[in-house]
Design an enzyme around this catalytic site. Structure first.
Site: not given
Ligand code: IMP
Length: 431
Positions: A13, A16, A40-41, A225
């Site tokens: 977040d 990017k 989510g961009h 991420q």
């Molecule tokens: P997962 O990727 O859905 O397995 O989530 C694992 C961890 O990564 C959790 O804490 C999510 O909130 C975090 N996470 C995954 N994708 C994002 C992102 O694009 N932005 C922020 N946090 C993310």
């Protein structure tokens, strides 16, 4: 020809999407190389917001081809939904502007169900995943029983594989978690239909990339991420299931390390995190709330409120080492306007001892108490500034201090969500 990797330096977040959209006019190819629709961009063009989860953020720039590389996990329903919206809005007239690797693994309904079932069962120890099935899909990939995008194009191979895998997945869902079984026959019909609709987009993307490099085109690799959600380098186990560091480009897109020219680390001017896990510089109470309100810090994928805190230079130094940043982009500097005193964590104290480097273990990170340095804030609204010299002196001092603490030049500064609200000190795609 220049290749630039843009990756998150914090817990995701960092903005990017906005920067990739801003950089994309100078690139001909934009490539995603890991993660899936957990990302989510958010892009804002002329006041209109677009949130993309799978399609690379270059898509709104007409001159780009957007690749989804083999390291990405693809939820076909989400991808097809995004493609339809982009077609309806007139953004995607030519399917050749989106290319999907046949080697990318597919997220299936049991991955989403297992993701949620496990989180429910974990209760106090839940990771706070996005519930999109990312972890279970990567598990199947590593266990060598995953289904890839190219498999969707062959009904016979697909049907056989789905039936075989369903047996095991439904056993786990029903017997262990007490959830409903997935109906494999209707899934089979649906998956064949996904394949039919995705076929015009599927390609051997490593070849597309190689020929772009041979033709001397500019290539932008778009990370998802961030460093501290990386499965190896993040705050494990509170991480995602892919490698998010710059080095992951090579395996996830299929390009050699010798072809990478620059690495842009993207950070906010403060820190946020969604989901569970340690966050040393987190602000509790009203101060955190105020930052959340000012920065509109709610997840683009799940809508969850993001945890907010001060900028952490210990984290950024660690990320700079692991990723080899050649430059930093500092986003959302405008959000700090109106705060009298700004703080930056410059070290931690763990069990009474000062520590300069990001700790190795979760237990140490959880015990880390930040050592802060204070900086005078700024009152001015920054969103009209178009050059570094237009920023108030205290805002410049804050940026200069980030540069000095991390040891990497800050070349881009974002002062609002719109494209033109970007200050560029050095062109990222220079030769
Ligand atoms: P997962 O990727 O859905 O397995 O989530 C694992 C961890 O990564 C959790 O804490 C999510 O909130 C975090 N996470 C995954 N994708 C994002 C992102 O694009 N932005 C922020 N946090 C993310």
């Amino acid at each position: 020809m220049t290749t630039l990797v843009a990756v998150g330096a914090q817990w995701g977040d960092e903005g990017k999407g906005k920067l990739v959209d801003w950089l994309a006019p100078q690139a001909q190819l934009v490539v995603r190389f890991h993660g899936g629709n957990n990302a989510g961009h958010t892009l804002v063009v002329d006041g209109e917001q677009t949130i993309l989860h799978v399609v690379p953020s270059g898509i709104l720039q007409p001159g780009t081809v957007n690749l989804i590389g083999p390291g990405v996990v693809v939820d076909p329903e989400i991808l097809l939904g995004e493609l339809s919206v982009l077609q309806e809005r007139g953004v995607l007239r030519d399917p050749s502007r989106v290319r999907v690797s046949g080697r990318a693994h597919v997220i299936l309904p049991w991955h989403r169900a297992l993701d949620k079932a496990r989180e429910e069962r974990a209760r106090g120890r839940a990771i706070g995943t996005t519930g999109r099935g990312i972890g279970p899909a990567y598990e199947d990939k590593a266990a060598r029983r995953g289904i890839r995008v190219a498999d969707l194009l062959d009904a016979e191979v697909l049907g056989e594989a789905l039936r075989r895998i369903a047996e095991q997945k439904n056993f786990e869902l029903v017997e262990y978690y007490g959830w409903e079984a997935i109906d494999v026959e209707s899934l089979e019909r649906e998956a064949v239909e996904w394949g039919r609709r995705l076929e015009p987009y599927v390609e051997h993307t490593e070849r597309t990339l190689e020929s772009a490099l041979r033709d001397g085109l500019n290539v932008l690799f778009e990370g998802a991420q961030g460093n501290f959600l990386d499965i190896d380098h993040g705050t494990y186990p509170y991480v995602t299931s892919s490698n998010c560091v710059a080095g992951a480009v090579c395996a996830g897109a299929g390009v050699g390390p010798t072809r990478i020219d620059r690495v842009l680390g993207i950070t906010k001017a403060y820190t946020t995190r969604v989901g569970g896990g340690p966050f040393p510089s987190e602000l509790e109470g009203e101060a955190g709330e105020a930052l959340r309100r000012a920065g509109e810090e709610f997840g683009a994928t799940t809508g969850r409120p993001r945890r907010c805190g001060w900028l952490d230079a210990v984290m950024l130094r660690e990320a700079a080492t692991v990723n080899g940043y050649t430059a930093l982009a500092v986003n959302k500097l405008d959000v700090l306007s109106g705060i009298d005193e700004l703080k930056i964590a410059i070290a931690y104290e763990i069990d009474g001892k000062r520590v300069e480097d990001f700790p190795m273990t979760l237990a140490e990170i959880e015990r880390a108490v930040p050592v802060y340095e204070s900086h005078p804030g700024f009152e001015e609204n920054l969103r009209e500034c178009r050059d570094y010299s237009h920023l108030p002196a205290t805002a410049r001092a804050y940026v200069d201090r980030i540069e000095a603490l991390v040891g990497v030049p800050v070349e881009l500064i974002s002062i609002g969500p719109e494209r033109e609200e970007t200050i560029c000190r050095v062109e990222p795609f220079r030769d």
